[in-house]
Design an enzyme around this catalytic site. Structure first.
Site, PDB file in Angstrom:
ATOM      1  N   GLY A 123       0.865  -1.176   0.000  1.00 41.97           N
ATOM      2  CA  GLY A 123       0.000   0.000   0.000  1.00 41.97           C
ATOM      3  C   GLY A 123       0.900   1.222   0.000  1.00 41.97           C
ATOM      4  CB  SER A 124       0.179   4.835   0.104  1.00 45.28           C
ATOM      5  OG  SER A 124      -0.719   4.706   1.195  1.00 45.28           O
ATOM      6  CD  GLU A 127       2.546  -0.925   3.448  1.00 47.92           C
ATOM      7  OE1 GLU A 127       1.801  -0.581   2.499  1.00 47.92           O
ATOM      8  OE2 GLU A 127       2.257  -0.744   4.656  1.00 47.92           O
ATOM      9  CD  GLU A 139      -3.488  -7.610   2.876  1.00 50.91           C
ATOM     10  OE1 GLU A 139      -4.600  -8.146   2.705  1.00 50.91           O
ATOM     11  OE2 GLU A 139      -3.224  -6.469   2.458  1.00 50.91           O
ATOM     12  CG  HIS A 152      -1.547  -1.233   3.278  1.00 51.97           C
ATOM     13  ND1 HIS A 152      -0.709  -0.147   3.283  1.00 51.97           N
ATOM     14  CD2 HIS A 152      -2.805  -0.747   3.255  1.00 51.97           C
ATOM     15  CE1 HIS A 152      -1.439   0.964   3.257  1.00 51.97           C
ATOM     16  NE2 HIS A 152      -2.712   0.623   3.249  1.00 51.97           N
ATOM     17  CG  HIS A 176     -10.542 -30.280  17.710  1.00 52.48           C
ATOM     18  ND1 HIS A 176     -10.703 -30.542  16.378  1.00 52.48           N
ATOM     19  CD2 HIS A 176     -11.364 -29.252  17.982  1.00 52.48           C
ATOM     20  CE1 HIS A 176     -11.582 -29.694  15.860  1.00 52.48           C
ATOM     21  NE2 HIS A 176     -11.999 -28.913  16.813  1.00 52.48           N
ATOM     22  N   GLY A 207      -5.527 -25.232  13.043  1.00 47.75           N
ATOM     23  CA  GLY A 207      -6.828 -25.490  12.431  1.00 47.75           C
ATOM     24  C   GLY A 207      -7.447 -24.272  11.768  1.00 47.75           C
TER      25      GLY A 207
HETATM   26  N1  TZD Z   1     -12.994 -20.502   9.540  1.00 49.29           N
HETATM   27  C1  TZD Z   1     -11.662 -20.645   9.710  1.00 49.29           C
HETATM   28  C2  TZD Z   1     -10.744 -19.541   9.323  1.00 49.29           C
HETATM   29  N2  TZD Z   1     -11.129 -21.751  10.230  1.00 49.29           N
HETATM   30  C3  TZD Z   1     -11.946 -22.763  10.592  1.00 49.29           C
HETATM   31  N3  TZD Z   1     -11.388 -23.858  11.130  1.00 49.29           N
HETATM   32  C4  TZD Z   1     -13.347 -22.680  10.389  1.00 49.29           C
HETATM   33  C5  TZD Z   1     -13.824 -21.513   9.863  1.00 49.29           C
HETATM   34  C6  TZD Z   1     -14.314 -23.780  10.814  1.00 49.29           C
HETATM   35  N4  TZD Z   1     -14.196 -25.013  10.010  1.00 49.29           N
HETATM   36  C7  TZD Z   1     -13.484 -26.087  10.459  1.00 49.29           C
HETATM   37  O1  TZD Z   1     -12.860 -26.152  11.529  1.00 49.29           O
HETATM   38  S1  TZD Z   1     -13.548 -27.378   9.351  1.00 49.29           S
HETATM   39  C8  TZD Z   1     -14.536 -26.514   8.286  1.00 49.29           C
HETATM   40  C9  TZD Z   1     -14.797 -25.237   8.781  1.00 49.29           C
HETATM   41  C10 TZD Z   1     -15.603 -24.236   8.062  1.00 49.29           C
HETATM   42  C11 TZD Z   1     -15.015 -27.138   7.030  1.00 49.29           C
HETATM   43  C12 TZD Z   1     -13.983 -27.195   5.951  1.00 49.29           C
HETATM   44  O2  TZD Z   1     -14.590 -27.765   4.809  1.00 49.29           O
HETATM   45  P1  TZD Z   1     -13.770 -28.393   3.644  1.00 49.29           P
HETATM   46  O3  TZD Z   1     -13.360 -29.831   4.162  1.00 49.29           O
HETATM   47  O4  TZD Z   1     -14.683 -28.493   2.485  1.00 49.29           O
HETATM   48  O5  TZD Z   1     -12.521 -27.668   3.423  1.00 49.29           O
HETATM   49  P2  TZD Z   1     -14.239 -31.103   4.507  1.00 49.29           P
HETATM   50  O6  TZD Z   1     -13.347 -32.251   4.170  1.00 49.29           O
HETATM   51  O7  TZD Z   1     -15.496 -31.075   3.707  1.00 49.29           O
HETATM   52  O8  TZD Z   1     -14.500 -31.052   5.989  1.00 49.29           O
END
Ligand code: TZD
Ligand code: CA
Length: 520
Positions: free
Chosen positions: A15-16, A18, A37, A60, A271, A393
Site C-alpha cells: 500500500g502507500s 510500504e 494478506e 499494509h 480438540h 486449524g
Molecule cells: N474458519 C476458519 C478460518 N477456520 C476454521 N477452522 C473454520 C472456519 C471452521 N471449520 C473447520 O474447523 S472445518 C470446516 C470449517 C468451516 C469445514 C472445511 O470444509 P472443507 O473440508 O470443504 O474444506 P471437509 O473435508 O469437507 O470437511
C-alpha cells in the site's frame, strides 16, 4: 553490504505506506505478490516451514495486518519464524490518525506474535528489524511484527548499523550430562515405553534419530494429536497412527505403557472435548520441548526444555538396545473403500496418490473430513518435510502454503489436498502460483459441504444447523479466472490422467475431484 540472514524473499501486498520501503528494490531480493494478506501470510508460513528457516513478510498497515491475523494463529502453533513488517503512516501524523495510520501498531497483532515493536526513531529501524529476525528464530520460534513509519526510510542509517547484517544468534540447548543420564535410565528401565512425536521433530530434522530411538527401544510410536507435520514414516513397523484429539481417547490408547516420551509437541493439542483421565494408570510422562510456554502450560507430569533435534539425537545415541523382541511388520494397507458413479471415496484419491506419486512428494492438506482416510491410506514421512496441515486449524493455510512450500522446494513435487470449503479462504494464492510459474498441483476435494462440521454437529448433538453447505462452486472456472489451467474429474482414471498431465505441464494446475462425504 552482504546480508547473512538469508532472507531474500519478501512475501507481501503493498500500500502507500510500504512504497518507500519497496523503492529501489535490490536485485538480489525477490518480491512475491499475494492478492490478499491471508494468502500472503500462509504462503510465507509454508515457505518458512519448508526451508526450516525464517520468511520475511511485508503487509499494509492495520488493514493488511488484520487480514493476515487468522493465518498467524497457525504460525504461532507451528513455531514458524515469520518476520512481519508493516508500513506505518508518516511518524508525525499517526497521533492525529491520518488515513492509514496504524494506531497502537505494536499492540495490534498481539497475542499472535511473540514480540512486536515500532521503533522510537528512524535511526533504530535497522536494529529493530535485526532484533525481529533473531527473536523470530530463537526458541521458541514464532512470528514477530515491526511497524515502520514510511518517512523513516529517507533517513541515514547509523554507521554502527553495519554490525547488524552479519550478526548470528544460535540456540545451544542440548541435554546436560545429568539430564541425559536420567532420561536414559528411565527409558532403559521401562518395561513398555511408547514414543509420541510432534511436528517439531520434523521441523528440526530429527526424523532419522526418532527412528533409531524407536528401533533401539523396540517401542511403538504415535504422532501427537492434531498433527501438523509428519515426523515418522507411516509404514515403519513401530508406527501406530495419529493420536485422536480427546483427553479420554489419548489415555485409552496409551494404556499399558509405563513410560510415555513426548517429543516436539504440546502435551497435548486436544480438540473435541472428551473428558477423562489425562494419563492411563501407572504411566509416567516425560515431555521434551523447545518451547518453555508449552512445557509450563501442560497439565500433567514432567517436562525438559531443550533443543528438540539435539535432544532426540542424544537420546538415540545413548539409550541401550532393549531386550525386547522387535515389533512385527505392519499388515499391508487395505484396499480403499469405493465411492459411487458420481463421486470418489476420498480413500480412492489417497490410494491413487500413494501408488503413483514420486516417493519424495510433499503433501499439504486442508480437507478436514478426510483425516482418517488420509492416515489409513498413505505411506509418507520417509523424508523430512513431507506433510503440512494448518497447525491451529485456521483454514486458509493449505492452498497458499502449498504455493510457498513449492517455491521453497522446487525439486520436489508439491500436491495440495484442499477441501471445497477450505479452498475459498486462500483462493487468491492460485494467481501467485500462475504468475510466478510455481508448479504446484491443487487437488480440490469437492463434497459440497463443510464435512468436518457435519461430523462435529454429531459429536455435539447439534442437529441441523444453518451454514454447513457450499454448493454451486465451480473451481475450474475460478482457477481459469486466476490464470491456472484446471479440470474436473469424478473417476479414478480421470484423476490419474489429469494428474499425469498436471505434473508434466511444469506449471500450476488445479484438479477438482467430486468426492463423497465420509466421516459423518
Ligand atoms: N474458519 C476458519 C478460518 N477456520 C476454521 N477452522 C473454520 C472456519 C471452521 N471449520 C473447520 O474447523 S472445518 C470446516 C470449517 C468451516 C469445514 C472445511 O470444509 P472443507 O473440508 O470443504 O474444506 P471437509 O473435508 O469437507 O470437511
Ligand atoms: Ca468439503
Amino acid at each position: 553490504m552482504e546480508s547473512q540472514q538469508g532472507l531474500t524473499t519478501i512475501f507481501g501486498n503493498p500500500g502507500s505506506n510500504e512504497l518507500p520501503f519497496l523503492m529501489d528494490f535490490p536485485e538480489d531480493f525477490r518480491y512475491i505478490l499475494g492478492l490478499h494478506e491471508g494468502a500472503v501470510i500462509s504462503m510465507a508460513d509454508g515457505f518458512a516451514q519448508a526451508t526450516c528457516g525464517a520468511a520475511f513478510v511485508n503487509l499494509h498497515a492495520a488493514a493488511g495486518t488484520g487480514n493476515a491475523m487468522g493465518g498467524l494463529t497457525n504460525a504461532v502453533a507451528s513455531h514458524t519464524p515469520l518476520v512481519i513488517t508493516a508500513g506505518q503512516q508518516i511518524r508525525s501524523t499517526v497521533g492525529l490518525e491520518a488515513m492509514l495510520a496504524n494506531v497502537d501498531a505494536a499492540q495490534l497483532p498481539k497475542p499472535l506474535v511473540k514480540w512486536s515493536a515500532e521503533p522510537l526513531c528512524a535511526e533504530d529501524v535497522p536494529r529493530t528489524i535485526s532484533q525481529a529476525i533473531h527473536t523470530a528464530q530463537l526458541p521458541a520460534r514464532g512470528p514477530v511484527y515491526v511497524s515502520v513509519p514510511y518517512d523513516d526510510w529517507d533517513k541515514e542509517a547509523a554507521p554502527n548499523g553495519r554490525h547488524l547484517a552479519t550478526r548470528r544468534t544460535v540456540e545451544g540447548r542440548s541435554l546436560s550430562a545429568g539430564q541425559l543420564a536420567e532420561l536414559v535410565e528411565l527409558l532403559d528401565g521401562a518395561t513398555n515405553p511408547v514414543l509420541v512425536l510432534g511436528p517439531d521433530v520434523d521441523a528440526t530434522g530429527a526424523n532419522n534419530d526418532a527412528v533409531t530411538l524407536a528401533e533401539k527401544l523396540a517401542a511403538p510410536v504415535w504422532i501427537a494429536p492434531s498433527a501438523s507435520r509428519c515426523p515418522f514414516h507411516t509404514r515403519h513397523r513401530s508406527f501406530r497412527g495419529v493420536l485422536p484429539a480427546g483427553i479420554k481417547n489419548v489415555s485409552d490408547l496409551l494404556a499399558g505403557h509405563d513410560l510415555i516420551l513426548v517429543i516436539g509437541a504440546p502435551v497435548f493439542r486436544y480438540h473435541q472435548y472428551l473428558p477423562g483421565e489425562y494419563l492411563p494408570e501407572g504411566a509416567r510422562l516425560i515431555h521434551i520441548t523447545n518451547d518453555a510456554g508449552e512445557a509450563a502450560r501442560a497439565p500433567m507430569r514432567d517436562a525438559v526444555v531443550a533443543s528438540v533435534g539435539e535432544a532426540t539425537r542424544q537420546l538415540a545415541e545413548a539409550v541401550g538396545t532393549a531386550d525386547r523382541p522387535a515389533l512385527p511388520e505392519l499388515p499391508p494397507i487395505r484396499p480403499a473403500s469405493t465411492g459411487s458413479d458420481a463421486a470418489l471415496h476420498p480413500e480412492q484419491v489417497f490410494e491413487m496418490l500413494r501408488n503413483t506419486a514420486p516417493k519424495d512428494v510433499i503433501y499439504v492438506k486442508e480437507s478436514t473430513s478426510t483425516t482418517s482416510s488420509f492416515w489409513n491410506m498413505m505411506d509418507i514421512g520417509l523424508q523430512q518435510g513431507s506433510y503440512y496441515f494448518p497447525a491451529a486449524g485456521g483454514l486458509g493455510f493449505g492452498l497458499p502454503a502449498a504455493v510457498g512450500v513449492q517455491l521453497a522446494q522446487p525439486r520436489r513435487q508439491v500436491i495440495g489436498f484442499i477441501g471445497d470449503g477450505s479452498a475459498n479462504y486462500g483462493i487468491t494464492a492460485v494467481w501467485t502460483a500462475a504468475q510466478y510459474k510455481i508448479p504446484v498441483v491443487f487437488l480440490i476435494l469437492k463434497n459440497g459441504t463443510y464435512g468436518a462440521l457435519r461430523w462435529f454437529a454429531h459429536v455435539l448433538d447439534a442437529g441441523e444447523t444453518p451454514g454447513l453447505d457450499v454448493p454451486d462452486l465451480d473451481f475450474v472456472q475460478i482457477a481459469n479466472g486466476y490464470g491456472v489451467p484446471a479440470e474436473s474429474v469424478s473417476t479414478a482414471d480421470g484423476l490419474q490422467s489429469a494428474l499425469t498431465k498436471a505434473v508434466e505441464s511444469g506449471g500450476p494446475t488445479l484438479i477438482e475431484i467430486a468426492t463423497e462425504l465420509t466421516e459423518t
